[in-house]
Design a protein around this motif. Sequence first.
Motif, PDB file in Angstrom:
ATOM      1  N   ASN A 119       0.825  -1.198   0.000  1.00 49.59           N
ATOM      2  CA  ASN A 119       0.000   0.000   0.000  1.00 49.59           C
ATOM      3  C   ASN A 119       0.868   1.261   0.000  1.00 49.59           C
ATOM      4  OD1 ASN A 119      -2.642   1.474   0.468  1.00 49.59           O
ATOM      5  ND2 ASN A 119      -1.534   2.059   2.306  1.00 49.59           N
ATOM      6  N   HIS A 120       1.996   1.236   0.729  1.00 51.42           N
ATOM      7  CA  HIS A 120       2.815   2.450   0.794  1.00 51.42           C
ATOM      8  C   HIS A 120       3.513   2.750  -0.532  1.00 51.42           C
ATOM      9  CE1 HIS A 120       6.233  -0.357   1.825  1.00 51.42           C
ATOM     10  NE2 HIS A 120       6.896   0.510   1.092  1.00 51.42           N
ATOM     11  N   VAL A 121       3.583   1.775  -1.435  1.00 53.61           N
ATOM     12  CA  VAL A 121       4.187   2.009  -2.749  1.00 53.61           C
ATOM     13  C   VAL A 121       3.271   2.853  -3.630  1.00 53.61           C
ATOM     14  CG1 VAL A 121       4.904   0.880  -4.901  1.00 53.61           C
ATOM     15  CG2 VAL A 121       5.629  -0.056  -2.703  1.00 53.61           C
ATOM     16  N   ILE A 122       1.950   2.647  -3.491  1.00 49.63           N
ATOM     17  CA  ILE A 122       1.000   3.323  -4.398  1.00 49.63           C
ATOM     18  C   ILE A 122       0.163   4.376  -3.687  1.00 49.63           C
ATOM     19  CG2 ILE A 122       0.907   1.391  -5.981  1.00 49.63           C
ATOM     20  CD1 ILE A 122      -1.917   1.900  -3.536  1.00 49.63           C
ATOM     21  N   ASN A 123       0.444   4.634  -2.414  1.00 50.68           N
ATOM     22  CA  ASN A 123      -0.374   5.563  -1.634  1.00 50.68           C
ATOM     23  C   ASN A 123      -0.322   6.978  -2.214  1.00 50.68           C
ATOM     24  OD1 ASN A 123      -2.076   6.120   0.557  1.00 50.68           O
ATOM     25  ND2 ASN A 123      -0.368   6.854   1.793  1.00 50.68           N
ATOM     26  N   GLU A 141      -4.436   0.453 -12.637  1.00 55.03           N
ATOM     27  CA  GLU A 141      -5.477   1.010 -11.773  1.00 55.03           C
ATOM     28  C   GLU A 141      -5.475   0.277 -10.437  1.00 55.03           C
ATOM     29  OE1 GLU A 141      -9.604   0.030 -12.531  1.00 55.03           O
ATOM     30  OE2 GLU A 141      -8.997  -1.284 -14.179  1.00 55.03           O
ATOM     31  N   ILE A 142      -5.887   0.979  -9.404  1.00 53.01           N
ATOM     32  CA  ILE A 142      -5.947   0.391  -8.066  1.00 53.01           C
ATOM     33  C   ILE A 142      -7.290  -0.301  -7.888  1.00 53.01           C
ATOM     34  CG2 ILE A 142      -5.892   0.853  -5.594  1.00 53.01           C
ATOM     35  CD1 ILE A 142      -4.185   3.325  -6.188  1.00 53.01           C
ATOM     36  N   VAL A 143      -7.263  -1.587  -7.590  1.00 53.85           N
ATOM     37  CA  VAL A 143      -8.487  -2.345  -7.346  1.00 53.85           C
ATOM     38  C   VAL A 143      -8.922  -2.175  -5.900  1.00 53.85           C
ATOM     39  CG1 VAL A 143      -9.551  -4.636  -7.403  1.00 53.85           C
ATOM     40  CG2 VAL A 143      -7.827  -4.017  -9.115  1.00 53.85           C
ATOM     41  N   GLY A 144      -7.967  -2.201  -4.992  1.00 53.05           N
ATOM     42  CA  GLY A 144      -8.276  -2.026  -3.574  1.00 53.05           C
ATOM     43  C   GLY A 144      -7.011  -2.030  -2.741  1.00 53.05           C
ATOM     44  N   THR A 145      -7.117  -1.518  -1.516  1.00 55.59           N
ATOM     45  CA  THR A 145      -5.952  -1.453  -0.625  1.00 55.59           C
ATOM     46  C   THR A 145      -6.361  -1.835   0.794  1.00 55.59           C
ATOM     47  OG1 THR A 145      -6.298   0.869  -0.016  1.00 55.59           O
ATOM     48  CG2 THR A 145      -4.983   0.436  -1.984  1.00 55.59           C
ATOM     49  N   ASP A 146      -5.368  -2.208   1.583  1.00 53.81           N
ATOM     50  CA  ASP A 146      -5.568  -2.461   3.010  1.00 53.81           C
ATOM     51  C   ASP A 146      -4.362  -1.905   3.765  1.00 53.81           C
ATOM     52  OD1 ASP A 146      -6.654  -3.429   5.410  1.00 53.81           O
ATOM     53  OD2 ASP A 146      -5.462  -5.257   5.273  1.00 53.81           O
ATOM     54  N   PRO A 147      -4.471  -0.664   4.259  1.00 53.95           N
ATOM     55  CA  PRO A 147      -3.331  -0.053   4.982  1.00 53.95           C
ATOM     56  C   PRO A 147      -2.896  -0.860   6.195  1.00 53.95           C
ATOM     57  CG  PRO A 147      -4.991   1.596   4.421  1.00 53.95           C
ATOM     58  CD  PRO A 147      -5.601   0.253   4.125  1.00 53.95           C
ATOM     59  N   LYS A 148      -3.810  -1.569   6.817  1.00 59.67           N
ATOM     60  CA  LYS A 148      -3.480  -2.317   8.033  1.00 59.67           C
ATOM     61  C   LYS A 148      -2.409  -3.365   7.778  1.00 59.67           C
ATOM     62  CE  LYS A 148      -5.561  -5.049  11.740  1.00 59.67           C
ATOM     63  NZ  LYS A 148      -6.815  -5.645  12.265  1.00 59.67           N
ATOM     64  N   THR A 149      -2.520  -4.091   6.660  1.00 57.38           N
ATOM     65  CA  THR A 149      -1.518  -5.104   6.312  1.00 57.38           C
ATOM     66  C   THR A 149      -0.509  -4.582   5.300  1.00 57.38           C
ATOM     67  OG1 THR A 149      -3.014  -5.984   4.605  1.00 57.38           O
ATOM     68  CG2 THR A 149      -3.058  -7.048   6.775  1.00 57.38           C
ATOM     69  N   VAL A 266      -6.185 -11.085   1.942  1.00 57.31           N
ATOM     70  CA  VAL A 266      -6.533  -9.681   1.731  1.00 57.31           C
ATOM     71  C   VAL A 266      -6.990  -9.435   0.295  1.00 57.31           C
ATOM     72  CG1 VAL A 266      -5.586  -7.336   1.581  1.00 57.31           C
ATOM     73  CG2 VAL A 266      -5.112  -8.765   3.580  1.00 57.31           C
ATOM     74  N   ILE A 267      -6.230  -9.936  -0.677  1.00 55.22           N
ATOM     75  CA  ILE A 267      -6.603  -9.660  -2.074  1.00 55.22           C
ATOM     76  C   ILE A 267      -7.839 -10.459  -2.498  1.00 55.22           C
ATOM     77  CG2 ILE A 267      -4.257  -9.020  -2.716  1.00 55.22           C
ATOM     78  CD1 ILE A 267      -4.035 -11.769  -4.088  1.00 55.22           C
ATOM     79  N   GLU A 268      -8.037 -11.631  -1.931  1.00 54.75           N
ATOM     80  CA  GLU A 268      -9.259 -12.384  -2.229  1.00 54.75           C
ATOM     81  C   GLU A 268     -10.483 -11.641  -1.713  1.00 54.75           C
ATOM     82  OE1 GLU A 268      -8.623 -16.240  -0.569  1.00 54.75           O
ATOM     83  OE2 GLU A 268      -7.613 -17.028  -2.356  1.00 54.75           O
ATOM     84  N   ASP A 269     -10.359 -11.035  -0.522  1.00 57.96           N
ATOM     85  CA  ASP A 269     -11.457 -10.235   0.021  1.00 57.96           C
ATOM     86  C   ASP A 269     -11.731  -9.021  -0.854  1.00 57.96           C
ATOM     87  OD1 ASP A 269     -11.806 -11.953   2.100  1.00 57.96           O
ATOM     88  OD2 ASP A 269     -11.006 -10.634   3.660  1.00 57.96           O
ATOM     89  N   ILE A 270     -10.659  -8.354  -1.293  1.00 58.83           N
ATOM     90  CA  ILE A 270     -10.823  -7.173  -2.149  1.00 58.83           C
ATOM     91  C   ILE A 270     -11.521  -7.551  -3.453  1.00 58.83           C
ATOM     92  CG2 ILE A 270      -9.567  -5.480  -3.545  1.00 58.83           C
ATOM     93  CD1 ILE A 270      -7.496  -5.336  -1.281  1.00 58.83           C
ATOM     94  N   MET A 271     -11.111  -8.668  -4.055  1.00 61.31           N
ATOM     95  CA  MET A 271     -11.696  -9.089  -5.331  1.00 61.31           C
ATOM     96  C   MET A 271     -13.142  -9.552  -5.168  1.00 61.31           C
ATOM     97  SD  MET A 271      -8.378 -11.105  -6.928  1.00 61.31           S
ATOM     98  CE  MET A 271      -9.107 -11.437  -8.529  1.00 61.31           C
ATOM     99  N   GLU A 272     -13.449 -10.194  -4.047  1.00 58.67           N
ATOM    100  CA  GLU A 272     -14.786 -10.759  -3.855  1.00 58.67           C
ATOM    101  C   GLU A 272     -15.762  -9.789  -3.218  1.00 58.67           C
ATOM    102  OE1 GLU A 272     -16.894 -14.716  -1.832  1.00 58.67           O
ATOM    103  OE2 GLU A 272     -14.710 -14.517  -1.891  1.00 58.67           O
ATOM    104  N   TYR A 273     -15.297  -9.012  -2.213  1.00 57.64           N
ATOM    105  CA  TYR A 273     -16.210  -8.151  -1.460  1.00 57.64           C
ATOM    106  C   TYR A 273     -15.978  -6.660  -1.690  1.00 57.64           C
ATOM    107  CZ  TYR A 273     -16.711 -12.534   1.148  1.00 57.64           C
ATOM    108  OH  TYR A 273     -16.916 -13.845   1.499  1.00 57.64           O
ATOM    109  N   GLY A 274     -14.824  -6.302  -2.244  1.00 55.78           N
ATOM    110  CA  GLY A 274     -14.506  -4.895  -2.431  1.00 55.78           C
ATOM    111  C   GLY A 274     -13.819  -4.275  -1.229  1.00 55.78           C
ATOM    112  N   ASN A 275     -13.761  -5.017  -0.114  1.00 54.22           N
ATOM    113  CA  ASN A 275     -13.039  -4.557   1.066  1.00 54.22           C
ATOM    114  C   ASN A 275     -12.530  -5.783   1.820  1.00 54.22           C
ATOM    115  OD1 ASN A 275     -15.246  -5.566   2.669  1.00 54.22           O
ATOM    116  ND2 ASN A 275     -16.335  -3.660   2.244  1.00 54.22           N
ATOM    117  N   VAL A 276     -11.825  -5.532   2.905  1.00 51.09           N
ATOM    118  CA  VAL A 276     -11.195  -6.627   3.641  1.00 51.09           C
ATOM    119  C   VAL A 276     -12.097  -7.064   4.788  1.00 51.09           C
ATOM    120  CG1 VAL A 276      -9.156  -7.343   4.935  1.00 51.09           C
ATOM    121  CG2 VAL A 276      -8.919  -5.755   3.038  1.00 51.09           C
ATOM    122  N   GLN A 277     -12.399  -8.355   4.811  1.00 51.32           N
ATOM    123  CA  GLN A 277     -13.283  -8.920   5.834  1.00 51.32           C
ATOM    124  C   GLN A 277     -12.460  -9.422   7.020  1.00 51.32           C
ATOM    125  OE1 GLN A 277     -16.901  -9.080   5.068  1.00 51.32           O
ATOM    126  NE2 GLN A 277     -16.020  -7.619   3.629  1.00 51.32           N
TER     127      GLN A 277
END
Length: 469
Positions: A119-123, A141-149, A266-277
Amino acid sequence: MKKVLTLVLVSALGGIFTLSAYKLFLEKDDAVVVSTTDSTPSFLPTTNLNALYSAEDKVDFTVAAENTVNAVVHVKNITISTGQMSFQDLFLGRSPQRAQEGTGSGVIINADGYIITNNHVINNSDKLTVTLNNNKTYEAEIVGTDPKTDIALLKIESDEDLPYVTFADSDTAKIGEWVLAVGNPFNLTSTVTAGIISAKARNLDQTGTFLQSFIQTDAAVNPGNSGGALVNTNGELVGINTAISSQTGSYVGYSFAVPSNIARRVIEDIMEYGNVQNGILGISGGALNSKFSEELGINDTEGIYIANVIEDSGADKAGLKEGDIIKEIDNIKVSKFADLTGHIGAKRAGDVVNLTVYKNGSLKTIPVTLTRNETFTMPLVGMVKNAKKEDLKRLNAKNGVKITDLDGQYETYWKKNGVKEGCIITAINDIEINNIDDVKNALKNKSQYEPLRIELINSSGEKERYNFR
């Protein structure tokens, strides 16, 4: 004639006796060394040490490198920033802007062009480009991010299938195992370095804000390697290189990677739900050691001591209590909190984990269903959580979040004003609050110079407003 023969015989016998006496009494024994093909020498020259190992035992990095370098990409982040306005800019009515460039690495994870990076690479990027090892460049393009991880997912469009890296099970990675770090340090094309896994479940955060669980390696990682691949000798993804431990900013011996199981979830959650579960266990506590155990008055020195259980969490519903000691999670021994959070980080809300717990004098296996995090530590206030209907009804509130623990620094102030655990925060800076996501967004959108305005219902059921500058 007889005398001659007698003389010869006597001389011969004398010679035989003399030789025999010499051999028997005077000559030293010399050991005779017999060399055979089965004998093993006690030492070997250093140039011949490899002869001790068969060809199957030698570590070969070439296949892993070949399978990885073409799937690791260079990521360029262009950010447009506003500079200091000059008199000429003011006179002409223009805003001075300049482009700032940051770089890092990324890993292609399927043939369709999905790329995982930090995330810090593309922030804060305004434009992202990705360059493959064959020097082809694509806009991303950015599909999704999770700053926590510190994980982000990118996508590029290509007319052809792209080389990619498959995921390994990072839980099975062992300390001492060979790994390769592949990335683009110093804006070079893919670069490969080798090392071993030095440790697992490392937590670098000293503030307690994030519960990290990094893989530590001594493979050389430098600026620009962030987001690159850490792979095993089969070329499978073990982790995403994220950080180095250095006082100079360059590699000095330790580097850290997000385990592949966490990155994959994390990326499976982003692809499936749009955010991290994210799933949580719902406890707080600490790792046992001799000193901590002595303070607690217990004999056990290994495991996770439960100091607090969050209300309505999976741990609460499973019957875990303060004083219980977690020894294992899914048959994996835990000796520090990062062992626990690292395993849970690869799970999502709704997943079940089996805990081996020392409880009431005996070991028990307790299944716990992970829940979504419904708590948040709010500045100046303390911990808040999503309020249940009965919480709102008790104070005649229509909406809001419940205060569960007051900040120790401001606890006296709040209680002097009739605010204690159980009170309801209904608005922040005139924004209606319904859950902790609203709290996070209200604080995130607040200007640095804007005062913090909190509207709440105190323990007497009265609505009050507080302003903090």
